[in-house]
Design an enzyme around this catalytic site. Structure first.
Site, mmCIF file in Angstrom:
data_model
loop_
_atom_site.group_PDB
_atom_site.id
_atom_site.type_symbol
_atom_site.label_atom_id
_atom_site.label_comp_id
_atom_site.label_asym_id
_atom_site.label_seq_id
_atom_site.Cartn_x
_atom_site.Cartn_y
_atom_site.Cartn_z
ATOM 1 C CG HIS A 273 -1.916 -1.021 1.366
ATOM 2 N ND1 HIS A 273 -2.110 -1.757 2.510
ATOM 3 C CD2 HIS A 273 -2.841 -1.462 0.486
ATOM 4 C CE1 HIS A 273 -3.110 -2.605 2.330
ATOM 5 N NE2 HIS A 273 -3.569 -2.463 1.103
ATOM 6 C CB SER B 169 -4.192 -6.869 4.466
ATOM 7 O OG SER B 169 -3.741 -5.606 4.052
HETATM 8 P P1 ADP Z 1 -9.895 -3.529 -0.397
HETATM 9 O O1 ADP Z 1 -10.704 -3.998 0.747
HETATM 10 O O2 ADP Z 1 -10.507 -2.381 -1.176
HETATM 11 O O3 ADP Z 1 -9.329 -4.610 -1.281
HETATM 12 P P2 ADP Z 1 -7.225 -3.242 0.561
HETATM 13 O O4 ADP Z 1 -6.788 -2.501 1.772
HETATM 14 O O5 ADP Z 1 -7.023 -4.721 0.547
HETATM 15 O O6 ADP Z 1 -8.699 -2.839 0.369
HETATM 16 O O7 ADP Z 1 -6.535 -2.625 -0.714
HETATM 17 C C1 ADP Z 1 -6.669 -1.283 -1.084
HETATM 18 C C2 ADP Z 1 -6.034 -1.074 -2.446
HETATM 19 O O8 ADP Z 1 -4.657 -1.405 -2.367
HETATM 20 C C3 ADP Z 1 -6.592 -1.950 -3.568
HETATM 21 O O9 ADP Z 1 -6.558 -1.193 -4.760
HETATM 22 C C4 ADP Z 1 -5.622 -3.090 -3.645
HETATM 23 O O10 ADP Z 1 -5.609 -3.692 -4.930
HETATM 24 C C5 ADP Z 1 -4.332 -2.368 -3.359
HETATM 25 N N1 ADP Z 1 -3.303 -3.257 -2.820
HETATM 26 C C6 ADP Z 1 -3.425 -4.186 -1.864
HETATM 27 N N2 ADP Z 1 -2.244 -4.820 -1.641
HETATM 28 C C7 ADP Z 1 -1.355 -4.273 -2.493
HETATM 29 C C8 ADP Z 1 0.025 -4.505 -2.798
HETATM 30 N N3 ADP Z 1 0.723 -5.481 -2.225
HETATM 31 N N4 ADP Z 1 0.607 -3.722 -3.723
HETATM 32 C C9 ADP Z 1 -0.109 -2.754 -4.344
HETATM 33 N N5 ADP Z 1 -1.409 -2.514 -4.156
HETATM 34 C C10 ADP Z 1 -2.029 -3.256 -3.241
#
Ligand code: ADP
Length: 158
Positions: A17, A128
């Site tokens: 993130h 996550s």
């Molecule tokens: P959601 O519940 O919307 O999936 P997340 O917190 O899991 O929320 O993810 C928020 C955003 O971050 C999404 O666009 C997801 O694809 C992106 N994301 C999650 N993990 C990663 C990562 N390892 N690298 C880049 N982007 C990520």
């Protein structure tokens, strides 16, 4: 002034993130990280914990603000004056879900533009949910989350 939002559950915030946050904040005048309070998935951290972990992680970054929200993400975007929504895309597995959501958001809010960042190679397999599982089983989280997040995870499972 172009304001972008990067929304998600951030349960907890990871280096994947943060990579997107750094890259996106260099492109827009202001990046608002929206932490969705009640996503349709089971959460480990409360909304206050997720917000505080994220705030600590971005405290040195200019133009980045952490805000919690409830309800539709497009409404949150409108409320904070954002014209861009940022998402991160990992491998092909994220694409279908993101595409579906993008189409729905476009229907709900035609003027909100979507900008997707391809995840950096080292974070492609970082999620996550996976890291919570690894942490619960006592695995090392080095390079996956900031130090304070690793401590918070360890405390949760202690
Ligand atoms: P959601 O519940 O919307 O999936 P997340 O917190 O899991 O929320 O993810 C928020 C955003 O971050 C999404 O666009 C997801 O694809 C992106 N994301 C999650 N993990 C990663 C990562 N390892 N690298 C880049 N982007 C990520």
């Amino acid at each position: 002034m172009t304001i972008a939002i990067y929304a998600g559950s951030f349960d907890p915030i990871t280096n994947g993130h943060l990579d997107i946050i750094k890259r996106a904040s260099a492109l827009f005048d202001k990046l608002i990280v929206g932490i969705y309070d009640r996503p349709r998935k089971s959460l480990l951290f409360t909304i206050d914990e997720r917000v505080n972990l994220a705030k600590e992680a971005v405290k040195h970054m200019k133009h980045v603000q952490i805000i919690s929200y409830s309800g539709l993400t497009v409404e949150f975007a409108k409320k904070v004056g954002a014209s861009v929504m940022v998402r991160g895309l990992r491998m092909s597995s994220d694409f279908e879900g993101e595409f579906e959501m993008a189409m729905m958001n476009k229907k709900l809010s035609p003027n909100l533009e979507l900008v997707c960042f391809m995840t950096s190679l080292q974070y492609q397999f970082l999620s996550s949910s996976l890291l919570k599982e690894v942490s619960q089983l006592g695995g090392c989280l080095e390079g996956m989350v900031p130090e304070h997040v690793a401590v918070a995870l360890t405390n949760k499972f202690a």
